[in-house]
Design a protein around this motif. Structure first.
Motif, PDB file in Angstrom:
ATOM      1  N   ARG A   1       0.989  -0.882   0.312  1.00 35.27           N
ATOM      2  CA  ARG A   1      -0.107  -0.124  -0.048  1.00 35.27           C
ATOM      3  C   ARG A   1       1.314   1.295   0.079  1.00 35.27           C
ATOM      4  NH1 ARG A   1      -4.602   1.046   3.394  1.00 35.27           N
ATOM      5  NH2 ARG A   1      -5.195   2.486   3.050  1.00 35.27           N
TER       6      ARG A   1
ATOM      7  N   GLU B   1       1.571   6.535  -6.024  1.00 31.55           N
ATOM      8  CA  GLU B   1      -0.076   8.102  -6.813  1.00 31.55           C
ATOM      9  C   GLU B   1       0.721   9.659  -5.918  1.00 31.55           C
ATOM     10  OE1 GLU B   1      -3.235   5.576  -5.646  1.00 31.55           O
ATOM     11  OE2 GLU B   1      -3.581   6.781  -5.001  1.00 31.55           O
ATOM     12  N   LEU B   2       1.432   9.533  -4.886  1.00 34.35           N
ATOM     13  CA  LEU B   2       1.667  11.070  -4.930  1.00 34.35           C
ATOM     14  C   LEU B   2       2.797  11.620  -5.517  1.00 34.35           C
ATOM     15  CD1 LEU B   2       1.673  12.453  -2.118  1.00 34.35           C
ATOM     16  CD2 LEU B   2       3.980  11.687  -1.392  1.00 34.35           C
TER      17      LEU B   2
ATOM     18  N   LYS C   1      -6.653  12.533  -4.849  1.00 33.17           N
ATOM     19  CA  LYS C   1      -6.273  11.207  -5.438  1.00 33.17           C
ATOM     20  C   LYS C   1      -5.019  11.092  -4.152  1.00 33.17           C
ATOM     21  CE  LYS C   1      -6.550   8.088  -9.301  1.00 33.17           C
ATOM     22  NZ  LYS C   1      -5.871   8.130 -10.334  1.00 33.17           N
TER      23      LYS C   1
ATOM     24  N   LEU D   1       0.877   4.476  -2.773  1.00 35.57           N
ATOM     25  CA  LEU D   1       0.304   5.591  -2.278  1.00 35.57           C
ATOM     26  C   LEU D   1       1.966   6.290  -2.435  1.00 35.57           C
ATOM     27  CD1 LEU D   1      -1.679   4.584   1.488  1.00 35.57           C
ATOM     28  CD2 LEU D   1      -2.547   6.175  -1.197  1.00 35.57           C
ATOM     29  N   GLU D   2       3.107   6.360  -2.320  1.00 41.01           N
ATOM     30  CA  GLU D   2       4.107   6.926  -3.365  1.00 41.01           C
ATOM     31  C   GLU D   2       4.267   7.289  -4.308  1.00 41.01           C
ATOM     32  OE1 GLU D   2       7.665   5.633   0.801  1.00 41.01           O
ATOM     33  OE2 GLU D   2       7.227   5.010  -1.124  1.00 41.01           O
TER      34      GLU D   2
ATOM     35  N   VAL E   1      -3.951   8.145   6.261  1.00 46.89           N
ATOM     36  CA  VAL E   1      -2.395   8.560   5.490  1.00 46.89           C
ATOM     37  C   VAL E   1      -1.834   7.723   7.042  1.00 46.89           C
ATOM     38  CG1 VAL E   1      -0.897  10.125   4.739  1.00 46.89           C
ATOM     39  CG2 VAL E   1      -2.843  10.209   3.974  1.00 46.89           C
TER      40      VAL E   1
ATOM     41  N   ASN F   1      -5.970  10.845  -0.479  1.00 48.59           N
ATOM     42  CA  ASN F   1      -7.075  10.042  -0.563  1.00 48.59           C
ATOM     43  C   ASN F   1      -7.967  10.620   0.317  1.00 48.59           C
ATOM     44  OD1 ASN F   1      -7.715   7.085  -0.524  1.00 48.59           O
ATOM     45  ND2 ASN F   1      -6.716   6.436   0.679  1.00 48.59           N
TER      46      ASN F   1
END
Lengths: 1010, 222
Positions: free
Chosen positions: A362, A369-370, A452, A366-367, A638, A455
């Motif tokens: 995850r 996406e960031l 996004k 997420l990284e 987060v 989140n």
């Protein structure tokens, strides 16, 4: 030679001594002694442990003395000659010496005729004076009474004796005291003194004999607990001189207990003045709680730190022995448990590994996406900059054109007719110019990327988006809007800031509770920061808008290229947008002004009307609330991701949710603050926990935090018809709704007395004083005014020790109450087993089909009352002294009688907070655990707790309001409500309470927890 | 004098179950003086038993007799033979008489007709009070002639206790406090100071706690 006793130390050092008295229980319950000792601890220098006083069998004084000693209270062991001959007495003395008893009070003892075994053979091998000589001989000559030498440690006691200044012949009393001194008494405790004048004469004679130099005299003090007790002592206790003045004071007192304490304090102060009195001996008979207050009020506290009070039984060796034994026992069970733990460990390790992988995946996702979001934001930023440049260019073009055409405002406005509703932009976008449209689209994309990355949920995102869009439309669309072209970008950059606090929390916060709080507070700050920079911009913006206002309708002139109608619509939309922005910021008056402008232009505008209604209803969000909520929500995922990253080690542990507790308590307190001045005000319902425990526990497996019970409590129904109530039925511990069911909520019954109560404090009685004279109206008031769901009618006036009203009168009262209210009724007798049998039997034949619950059934009358209840099919209350086994035994007896336990409620005897409630709590809890987890069917019965009676007799509810103790009513309410809430958590199913506010608070609590 | 009182008739009738020949035997010693077991009482009891038997449908032959004393061997000598003619001998002497018959008359079944109460004095007709406990160690010279062993509820040696109110004992207002009386008596005799002497712990062996008591006088032994 052993160390001096604390009492001897106090007296020999010239300090005024205070001793107390502790009556051991008529059973083998060590806790009773410990509880009493704890009450007295620190308030007295030593405590007399009575030796079967009034010849009633009790725990022996040596044993109870040792228990007191283990609590750090120095005992004065009483030794009477009634029950032991010289062999037994000396044997006890050796034991007492061995175990660290240092004071001995030598008494002849009350004659066995007064006790519960008048048939007993009175030993009286010797009298108190001879006992003194024997004990002194053992100490000083180290010889037994027979003359044989004591080899090894001999009893070494600080010896005392009693003296009664009020017995006859008066003139011989000081001389008999002299005999006791001659026999070895070092201190004297006198009979209870009420006649101070006579005691002063006695002391004068004592001084004449010079005895005050030879012996420490402690004056006996007893606070009368009630007028009845004072009268009893006056009339039935030989050798006790209770003055008429004391009787009168008790009779006149509004609060007899407080007066009793005051009488004791007054007497202490008088006897202190008498030369030769070296201390007081306070005998608060079965009222140990009074002693600390008396000592305090008499100015005798705090007592000096006791010296040399050490239980010998708890020696290092004893501890080591106990530890080694316990160790061996524990070893076996540990080894057994080890296997289990190993298995569990393996399972958790596997689980942990899985969780770790999942978390890592995850985080990586997420990284990624960031990173994408950052890139996108950068891209959009450059796009925005480009657009701004284009806009500036256009502006210049316009300027040129304007100077050419010399019609400035109209042209400029023609360029930016964009207007939008703050709440929903869709449909209005057509009104924007294509450039504005582009800018807006860019902004939307940026926001989508942000969402996004952070989140955010749909709702949170929508809120932020709407806010920003409203700002955008507003400023971009304003007459001078082009200058504000930067604004859409600015909120975006500030809105990104919450990422910072989130990271902070991830690093510091651990428990979800802390996290939530920290995030919320930080987010609030940030949001305020995010909002404030906008503010200075708005003002200059709105001012020119107002300045441009010309037309009679408060609308700027219509720009060219638009029809009047189109321009009006645009303007309306713009105003609504402004109003919504104001609303978002919490500026209700500003919003109202804008909405009103809208209505002036279009009286039918639904949005403006709705907006005004919202303002009127007070639904305007506070500046931070909705946004902070959104940001908090945004922060959570987060933070949760960060946690496993920071601490990958600990096994996924069940997270016991403490969260709902804090807000519940807080709002309860708040309610109470309101309560005192305006008791009638309705309490607000407490917020409920909406998220289930399973959800809150996330990935943690259910079997790790759930221990479902294997049995359930029987439901018991009281009353008939639609208003009947059912309690019990739970298949789980109280309020553990995640483990099982509580089909019926706990209920509260209002306590109604059949006679005007004389000991209720005013703060309680004022709610009922208008109906005191008539129990039927009283019950009606509870139902109609306070919404009582049940009534407990307490037949206190039938008590043979009180008014002793006959059963026939009780029948009248009960029928009138039954006719007045249709809610369920509990009939509570006076507590005298014999009289209750008589009264309740008589009453039950007049109950019809009402299914009235009758109480209390004790071991003394369960047969007769149980048979009656069985015949009439009535629910009953089985009342026992506070003990698991006694409660079970009575239930078994009732069942043997044929009474189904489906008709039984248990009253295990309860104490108010501060009055042994912890004991109540643990007994109730143990009974409930036995019922639910060990399938003990005999105990699977709901609890009834008579709380009001216990709470409102506590002195804390009777002491008037003061700075140090606060408002009296609030104190009482809280004491009752807190007792109720604790007993609810223990397992209480039906509570009997008194104060309407306390009951209301309890009901609110129950609603929130169900 | 030994004070005694007759046992309740029901109790006596229970004892006599299965007895068809009975001798009711009185004593002209103490029990005759306290009207418990003399000639008159023997006849009254015998009549009562007859009535009782009739009522219960029992047949019983009852003889009566009264001896000078039942506590001297020469007086009960005739009973050794005569007693065997009866299923039971109901003695209306004090417990001493019953014991003595049981000791000396083998083959005779002796039953107690009285409860032996105490050593007392006759205050007035029909009223007796305990005055001596037979403790075997008399202290009356120290207490103005009033016995604290027999007459104090707690047998105090150094009274009065704190329950003495108005000359009455705490256990019952009908009982007088002997220590109050002792104090008054000693004051009257100007000897109140004697009471300041602590009376030492008693030796209860002489009071029977040392086992059954007996006495021998060498000069009188034959």
């Amino acid at each position: 030679m052993t160390e001096k006793s604390n009492l001897e130390h106090i007296l020999t050092s010239g300090q005024f001594a205070v001793t107390g008295e502790l009556g051991p229980p008529k059973n083998g319950d060590m806790e009773v002694v410990r509880r009493k000792a704890r009450i007295l601890k620190g308030h007295v220098d030593a405590v007399n442990i009575t030796d079967c006083q009034t010849a009633i069998v009790r725990m022996s004084s040596l044993t109870a003395g040792l228990i007191a000693l283990s609590e750090g209270v120095e005992p004065v062991m009483q030794m009477t000659c009634r029950d032991r001959n010289r062999i037994a007495i000396q044997a006890e003395a050796l034991g007492a010496e061995a175990l660290g008893i240092k004071n001995l009070l030598c008494l002849t003892g009350d004659h066995q005729k007064f006790g519960n075994h008048p048939q007993a053979k009175g030993v009286f091998d010797m009298d108190s004076i001879q006992l003194l000589t024997m004990m002194r001989q053992m100490r000083d000559e180290r010889r037994f009474q027979c003359g044989e030498e004591i080899k090894g440690p001999a009893p070494d006691f600080f010896l005392g004796a009693a003296a009664n200044p009020f017995a006859d012949p008066f003139e011989f009393r000081p001389r008999r005291l002299a005999k006791k001194v001659a026999a070895g008494a070092r201190f004297i405790q006198t009979q209870i003194i009420y006649n101070v004048e006579k005691f002063a004469r006695f002391m004068e004679m004592v001084r004449d004999l010079g005895l005050h130099e030879k012996v420490y005299i402690l004056a006996g003090i007893t606070p009368p607990k009630s007028l009845g007790m004072a009268r009893y002592m006056k009339n039935y206790v030989p050798g006790l001189d209770v003055t008429d003045e004391v009787i009168q004071r008790m009779r006149d007192a509004r609060d007899q207990r407080a007066e009793g304490i005051q009488i004791a304090v007054d007497i202490i102060q008088q006897v202190r003045e008498i030369p030769g009195v070296k201390g007081v001996h306070i005998m608060a008979i079965e009222w140990e709680e009074a002693v600390p207050e008396i000592v305090k009020l008499a100015g005798l506290g705090p007592r000096p730190e006791p010296k040399g009070v050490e239980p010998r039984l708890v020696s290092q060796q004893a501890i080591e022995l106990a530890v080694s034994q316990a160790g061996e026992q524990a070893k076996a069970s540990i080894e057994q448990g080890l296997e289990q733990v190993k298995k569990e460990l393996q399972v958790s390790t596997e689980l942990l590994a899985k969780e770790k992988d999942r978390a890592a995946q995850r985080v990586a996702a997420l990284e990624k996406e960031l990173q994408e979001a950052r890139e996108m934001v950068a891209e959009k930023k450059s796009e925005t900059a480009m657009l701004v440049a284009e806009l500036n260019e256009a502006k210049n073009l316009l300027k040129n054109a304007a100077s050419a055409l010399a019609a400035a405002p109209v042209q400029v406005q023609a360029l930016n007719p964009a207007a939008a509703a703050g709440v929903a932009l869709s449909g209005q976008e057509a009104a924007l110019t294509s450039r504005e449209q582009m800018a807006l689209n860019a902004l939307k994309q940026g926001l989508a990327a942000l969402r996004k990355a952070m989140n955010l949920t749909e709702d949170q995102f929508e809120a932020i988006k709407q806010f920003l869009e409203a700002q955008f439309v507003l400023y971009l669309g304003a007459p001078m809007g082009i200058q504000a072209g930067q604004i859409p970008v600015q909120p975006v950059s500030t809105a990104v800031m919450p990422a910072q606090p989130v990271a902070d929390v991830g690093a510091t916060g651990r428990s979800p509770l802390q996290q939530g709080q920290v995030t919320a507070s930080i987010a609030t700050e940030k949001v305020e920061a995010a909002v404030s920079p906008v503010k200075p911009v708005t003002e200059p913006v709105s001012k020119p808008a107002a300045a441009v206002v010309t037309g009679a309708e408060g609308m700027p002139p219509c720009p060219e290229g638009l029809t009047q109608e189109e321009w009006r619509n645009k303007w309306l939309i713009r105003l609504i947008a402004k109003a919504n922005v104001c609303l978002q910021r919490g500026d209700a008056s500003g919003a109202k002004a804008f909405f009103e402008q809208v209505l002036a232009l279009d009286a039918q505008n639904a949005r403006a009307k709705a907006g005004l209604e919202r303002i009127a209803a007070g639904l305007v969000p506070t500046p931070s609330a909705p946004t902070s909520e959104a940001l908090k929500e945004a922060a959570r995922p987060v933070a949760e991701v960060e946690q496993p990253k920071a601490e990958p080690k600990p096994a996924p542990e069940p997270v016991k949710e403490v969260k709902p507790e804090a807000p519940v308590q807080k709002s309860e307190e708040k309610a109470a603050v309101v309560a005192a001045p305006a008791v009638q005000a309705a309490s607000q319902p407490l917020p409920k926990e909406q998220v289930s425990l399973a959800e809150r526990c996330g990935q943690v497996s259910k079997d790790l935090f759930m221990e479902p019970c294997s049995a359930s409590v029987r439901p018991v129904t009281i009353g008939d018809g639609p208003k009947a109530i059912t309690v019990g039925g739970a298949s789980t511990l109280p309020f553990h709704l995640f483990e099982g069911e509580m089909p019926y909520a706990p209920k509260v019954a209002y306590d109604v007395l059949d006679v005007q109560p004389d000991e209720w404090p005013d703060v309680l009685s004022r709610h009922y004083s208008d109906v005191f004279s008539d129990p039927a109206r009283w019950a009606q008031k509870c139902v109609k005014e306070y919404g009582a769901e049940a009534i407990c009618l307490s037949l206190v006036s039938t008590d043979p020790n009180g008014m002793n009203r006959p059963a026939s009168e009780a029948v009248k009262t009960v029928t009138s109450v039954l006719n007045a209210v249709d809610c369920p009724l509990v009939l509570w007798g006076c507590g005298n087993a014999e009289k209750d049998t008589e009264t309740l039997r008589e009453v039950t034949s007049h109950l019809g089909n009402r299914r009235v619950c009758i109480a209390p059934l004790t071991d003394a009358n369960y047969r007769s009352l149980g048979a009656t209840a069985l015949g009439m099919n009535l629910p009953v209350v089985a009342a026992t002294p506070i003990d698991v086994n006694l409660a079970k035994q009575l239930n078994i007896l009732l069942e043997n009688l044929g009474l189904p336990l489906e008709n039984v409620l248990m009253d295990p005897s309860i104490g108010a907070v501060g009055y042994g409630m912890e004991y109540t709590y643990s007994v109730i809890e143990r009974i409930r655990l036995a019922a639910l987890t060990q399938q003990d069917a005999k105990l699977a019965v709901p609890f009834i707790c008579n709380i009001g009676r216990e709470v409102w007799k506590a002195k804390e509810t009777k002491i008037a309001s003061s700075d140090s103790l606060g408002d009296q009513e609030r104190r009482g309410i809280l004491m009752e409500a807190i007792t109720a809430s604790a007993l609810l958590l223990a397992g209480g199913d039906l509570l009997i309470m008194r104060h309407p506010k306390a009951i209301e608070m309890t009901n609110v609590l129950v609603q929130a927890m169900m | 004098m030994i004070i005694a009182e007759r046992k309740p008739l029901n109790e006596i009738m229970d004892m006599l179950k299965g007895v068809s020949r009975l001798l009711v035997l009185g004593c002209r010693g103490c029990v005759a003086i306290c009207s418990a077991g003399g000639d008159k009482e023997v006849e009254i009891l015998a009549s009562a038993i007859r009535l009782g038997c009739k009522k219960q449908g029992m047949g019983m032959e009852i003889d009566t007799d009264t001896y000078i004393r039942q506590c001297d061997p020469e007086y009960i000598e005739p009973l050794k033979e005569r007693g065997r003619q009866y299923d039971a001998v109901l003695s209306m002497a004090c417990g001493v008489g019953v014991n003595f018959i049981a000791d000396l008359c083998p083959g005779v079944r002796v039953l107690p007709g009285l409860n032996t109460s105490f050593y007392g004095a006759n205050l007035s007709s029909g009223e007796w009070k305990e005055m001596c406990a037979g403790c075997g160690a008399c202290v009356l010279h120290l207490t103005g002639g009033l016995c604290p062993v027999a007459r104090c509820a707690k047998r105090l040696s150094n009274g009065p206790c704190g329950g003495s109110v108005g000359g009455r004992c705490e256990i019952d207002p009908n009982v007088s406090c002997v220590w109050f009386a002792i104090h008054s008596k000693m004051q009257q005799m100007n000897r109140a100071d004697d009471l300041m002497e602590i009376m030492p712990i008693r030796d209860w062996r002489t009071a029977g706690h040392g086992g059954p008591r007996s006495r021998r006088r060498e000069d009188l032994l034959s």
